[in-house]
Motif scaffolding. Structure first.
Motif, PDB file in Angstrom:
ATOM      1  N   ASN A   1       0.799  -1.212   0.000  1.00  0.00           N
ATOM      2  CA  ASN A   1       0.000   0.000   0.000  1.00  0.00           C
ATOM      3  C   ASN A   1       0.846   1.283   0.000  1.00  0.00           C
ATOM      4  O   ASN A   1       0.609   2.209   0.774  1.00  0.00           O
TER       5      ASN A   1
ATOM      6  N   GLU B   1      -5.994   7.442  -2.896  1.00  0.00           N
ATOM      7  CA  GLU B   1      -6.099   8.144  -1.619  1.00  0.00           C
ATOM      8  C   GLU B   1      -5.626   7.301  -0.442  1.00  0.00           C
ATOM      9  O   GLU B   1      -5.125   7.846   0.549  1.00  0.00           O
ATOM     10  N   LYS B   2      -5.753   5.992  -0.523  1.00  0.00           N
ATOM     11  CA  LYS B   2      -5.366   5.163   0.624  1.00  0.00           C
ATOM     12  C   LYS B   2      -3.883   4.775   0.592  1.00  0.00           C
ATOM     13  O   LYS B   2      -3.356   4.281   1.584  1.00  0.00           O
TER      14      LYS B   2
ATOM     15  N   GLN C   1      -9.521   6.586  -7.759  1.00  0.00           N
ATOM     16  CA  GLN C   1      -9.404   7.577  -6.694  1.00  0.00           C
ATOM     17  C   GLN C   1      -9.308   6.931  -5.317  1.00  0.00           C
ATOM     18  O   GLN C   1      -8.487   7.339  -4.478  1.00  0.00           O
ATOM     19  N   GLU C   2     -10.131   5.928  -5.061  1.00  0.00           N
ATOM     20  CA  GLU C   2     -10.123   5.268  -3.752  1.00  0.00           C
ATOM     21  C   GLU C   2      -8.771   4.639  -3.463  1.00  0.00           C
ATOM     22  O   GLU C   2      -8.249   4.722  -2.346  1.00  0.00           O
ATOM     23  N   LEU C   3      -8.180   4.002  -4.479  1.00  0.00           N
ATOM     24  CA  LEU C   3      -6.870   3.384  -4.305  1.00  0.00           C
ATOM     25  C   LEU C   3      -5.800   4.441  -4.087  1.00  0.00           C
ATOM     26  O   LEU C   3      -4.973   4.324  -3.170  1.00  0.00           O
TER      27      LEU C   3
END
Length: 220
Positions: A8, A76-77, A72-74
């Motif tokens: 991540n 941002e995390k 976007q979700e990926l």
């Protein structure tokens, strides 16, 4: 740029900031990533096509490329980090790197002052392939509105400690940093290369980096 979906993180690789060592230290983590075979295949296909497929982040991609290409979700995390360097010191490193690796580009340049005036000459055609450190480091970490997108900014001047901090945030034990591309043909103090006028010229050209990262010609 180095992306790990398993761990991540997204490493933004700016030129001559210790990024090759950081990249090489973290690259083995990719082998544990279940998506690595797909990433490897896409990388090979991209190379075979002359990188016409648009499926690979170049080594020195700006973070906005990842923001645009990843969901976007990926994005941002992800833990997003970068290493930066004092602009005056970086240009000294650039001078020795080009003289050592691409001397044919500097056949008309002998001194550091001549190099800086040639490199920063607004009339000279833009040549990204000559040296990526002509770009602003700040451009690698901001979006189109100037917002900083990285979560951690490490410094070349504190490379080992900041690398350990980045690894702590990733959640891994920091691997040993390999020593990559260390120059042996330059003086230790970058300030000795500059006149007041030349220092001001570099300071003006790289003012956004100096302001964002808080660098000064004389370290505090």
């Amino acid at each position: 740029m180095l992306l790990s979906l398993k761990y991540n993180f997204l490493f933004v690789h700016t030129a001559k900031t210790g990024g090759t060592s950081v990249r090489d230290a973290l690259s083995p983590l990719r082998f544990r990533d279940p998506w690595y075979p797909v990433q490897f295949l896409c990388s090979r296909l991209s190379a075979l096509s002359g990188h016409r497929l648009g499926i690979k982040f170049p080594r020195h991609s700006k973070i906005i490329a990842a923001q645009e290409m990843l969901p976007q979700e990926l994005f941002e995390k992800l833990f997003k980090f970068v290493f930066v360097r004092n602009p005056w010191d970086l240009q000294v490193s650039s001078f020795h790197h080009i003289r050592r690796e691409r001397p044919h580009l500097m056949s008309h340049v002998e001194t550091f002052e001549e190099f800086i005036r040639w490199k920063l000459d607004p009339e000279r055609p833009y040549q990204y392939h000559v040296d990526t450190s002509i770009d602003l480091q700040s451009d690698y970490v901001i979006d189109l509105h100037g917002k900083v997108l990285v979560d951690f900014i490490g410094r070349y001047e504190n490379l080992h400690d900041d690398f350990e901090e980045a690894c702590r945030r990733i959640g891994i034990r920091a691997p040993e940093l390999p020593h990559k591309r260390q120059a042996t043909d330059r003086g230790k103090d970058y300030r000795s290369y500059y006149t007041d006028e030349l220092a001001a010229l570099v300071g003006e050209r790289f003012a956004p980096d100096i302001e964002l990262f808080g660098y000064t010609f004389d370290p505090q």
